[in-house]
Write an enzyme that holds these catalytic residues in place. Structure first.
Site, PDB file in Angstrom:
ATOM      1  N   HIS A 196       0.839  -1.204   0.000  1.00  0.00           N
ATOM      2  CA  HIS A 196       0.000   0.000   0.000  1.00  0.00           C
ATOM      3  C   HIS A 196       0.878   1.259   0.000  1.00  0.00           C
ATOM      4  CE1 HIS A 196      -3.529   2.386   1.812  1.00  0.00           C
ATOM      5  NE2 HIS A 196      -2.495   3.180   2.011  1.00  0.00           N
ATOM      6  N   GLU A 197       1.859   1.299   0.913  1.00  0.00           N
ATOM      7  CA  GLU A 197       2.733   2.479   1.001  1.00  0.00           C
ATOM      8  C   GLU A 197       3.604   2.625  -0.247  1.00  0.00           C
ATOM      9  OE1 GLU A 197       2.561   4.941   3.059  1.00  0.00           O
ATOM     10  OE2 GLU A 197       1.003   3.905   4.180  1.00  0.00           O
TER      11      GLU A 197
ATOM     12  N   HIS B 254       1.813   4.477  -2.882  1.00  0.00           N
ATOM     13  CA  HIS B 254       1.883   5.939  -2.669  1.00  0.00           C
ATOM     14  C   HIS B 254       3.233   6.477  -3.130  1.00  0.00           C
ATOM     15  CE1 HIS B 254      -1.768   6.430  -0.353  1.00  0.00           C
ATOM     16  NE2 HIS B 254      -1.372   5.689   0.655  1.00  0.00           N
TER      17      HIS B 254
HETATM   18 ZN   LIG Z   1      -2.333   5.167   2.398  1.00  0.00          ZN
END
Ligand SMILES: [Zn+2]
Length: 382
Positions: free
Chosen positions: A67-68, A71
């Site tokens: 998830h990170e 980003h």
């Molecule tokens: Zn996030």
């Protein structure tokens, strides 16, 4: 985040683990091994539940990491510098060196995280359906990973800054109103509200006997509240300083000293008697350096009478601004070079000194007076 140990680099991103992650790892393993797995998949041995719990925790954090990374990789593709990713007790953070340049960039960087988690949720859900007949630890693992990735995706979509949903909200308001500050104020208010709801929910859980999950939820709320508050304050400071010039904040006409001055005289007459913390050094009317209390600290007190200012002053690089520089820019320079003050110069003549203390005092003065006293500044804000 301090006290992290490095895990290595993935796709050029430095991955670190904060020591609080170990606590989360232990807690999650425990709740899975003693709670979720035995009640959802009964009939297995204790060792199986604990092994499965530990493997699940690792996969959960791998999911957070993915998830990170989503980003970070999108941020990097938008030209932002990404220092790395740190996993800690409440999940993960990507360290981006700057704010997004546009509402569109911020939107893309924020939304990709939850979308990635939802895609992972779907993928693990598909895997679960493929093996659901087996009633094996793999079935249990895919069920859990599908569930937590969906939870990660939807939790992060809550419209409270600094959650991803709050950033999406900020990007939307920023894009429509063209005001980054207004958008941040609204999104951080959302963040506080989400945080209070979490705290209230956690307290209710504790009161109804679910002590550990309740505390966990309340702590997440508390963490969100702090994060929303500090982003808000940072933005308010930037906003208070917007359009303000260094000349409005600086110490005007600072004393200048000669490079041949002895350090004991400097300390006695300037630092102690006049309360100065830094002074420009001029020779024949030209700026040649700056001397601060920090420079003097490196010299033993017994050597002060024999040491000249020229020997310990900073002469290059001389960080300086002009009276017309924005205070926000001066603040950025102070932070970037880890300095306490900057010279304010016109040509090679010092016309002032601006320090962190000057800026803090200015912000306090402005907030004590209230914005209404500065209609000019108010009109300049977006
Ligand atoms: Zn996030």
């Amino acid at each position: 985040m301090k006290a992290t140990f490095r895990l290595g680099r993935i796709a050029g991103l430095e991955i670190g683990i904060h020591y609080t992650w170990l606590l989360a790892f232990a807690l999650i393993t425990w709740t899975l091994a003693e709670g979720f797995y035995p009640s959802s998949f009964p009939g297995w041995s204790k060792a199986t539940y604990w092994g499965l719990g530990a493997v699940s925790s690792i996969f959960l954090f791998a999911s957070v990491l993915v998830h990170e990374m989503a980003h970070s990789l999108v941020a990097r593709s938008k030209g932002m510098e990404v220092e790395g990713i740190t996993l800690f007790i409440f999940g993960g953070v990507s360290s981006l060196s700057t704010e997004a340049r546009s509402a569109g960039d911020e939107f893309a960087i924020a939304i990709v995280g939850p979308l990635t988690s939802i895609v992972l949720g779907l993928a693990f859900g598909g895997a679960y359906l493929a093996v659901s007949g087996q009633n094996s630890p793999v079935t249990a693992l895919t069920a859990y990973l599908s569930l937590v990735n969906f939870m990660l995706g939807f939790f992060n979509l809550l419209p409270g800054f600094p959650l991803d949903g709050g950033r999406v909200l900020r990007a939307a308001i920023w894009g429509t109103t063209k005001s980054f500050y207004k958008a941040t104020r609204i999104a951080t208010t959302g963040g506080r509200m989400v945080a209070f709801l979490f705290i209230a929910w956690g307290v209710l859980q504790v009161l109804s006997g679910n002590i550990l999950p309740g505390l966990w939820i309340a702590f997440i709320g508390w963490f969100l509240h702090n994060a929303a508050d500090s982003s808000r304050q940072e933005t308010l400071v930037q906003e208070a300083l917007r359009g303000v010039r260094v000349s409005e904040v600086m110490d005007q006409h600072p004393d200048t000293i000669n490079p041949a001055l002895a350090v004991d005289v400097l300390v006695r007459e300037f630092f102690l008697q006049r309360g100065k913390r830094a002074l420009p050094v001029h020779e024949n009317g030209h700026l040649v350096g700056i001397i601060s209390i920090t420079d003097v600290k490196g010299v033993a007190q017994g050597d002060w009478p024999l040491t000249r200012v020229a020997q310990i002053m900073t002469s290059s690089p001389l960080r300086s601004v002009t009276p017309e520089t924005d205070v926000a820019e001066a603040l950025r320079m102070l932070a970037e070079h880890n300095l306490n003050q900057l010279l304010v110069i016109t040509g090679d003549v010092t016309v002032g000194i601006i320090s962190r203390e000057n800026i803090i005092r200015y912000i306090q003065l402005m907030s004590d007076q209230g914005v209404s006293r500065r209609p000019g500044a108010l009109a300049r804000r977006g």
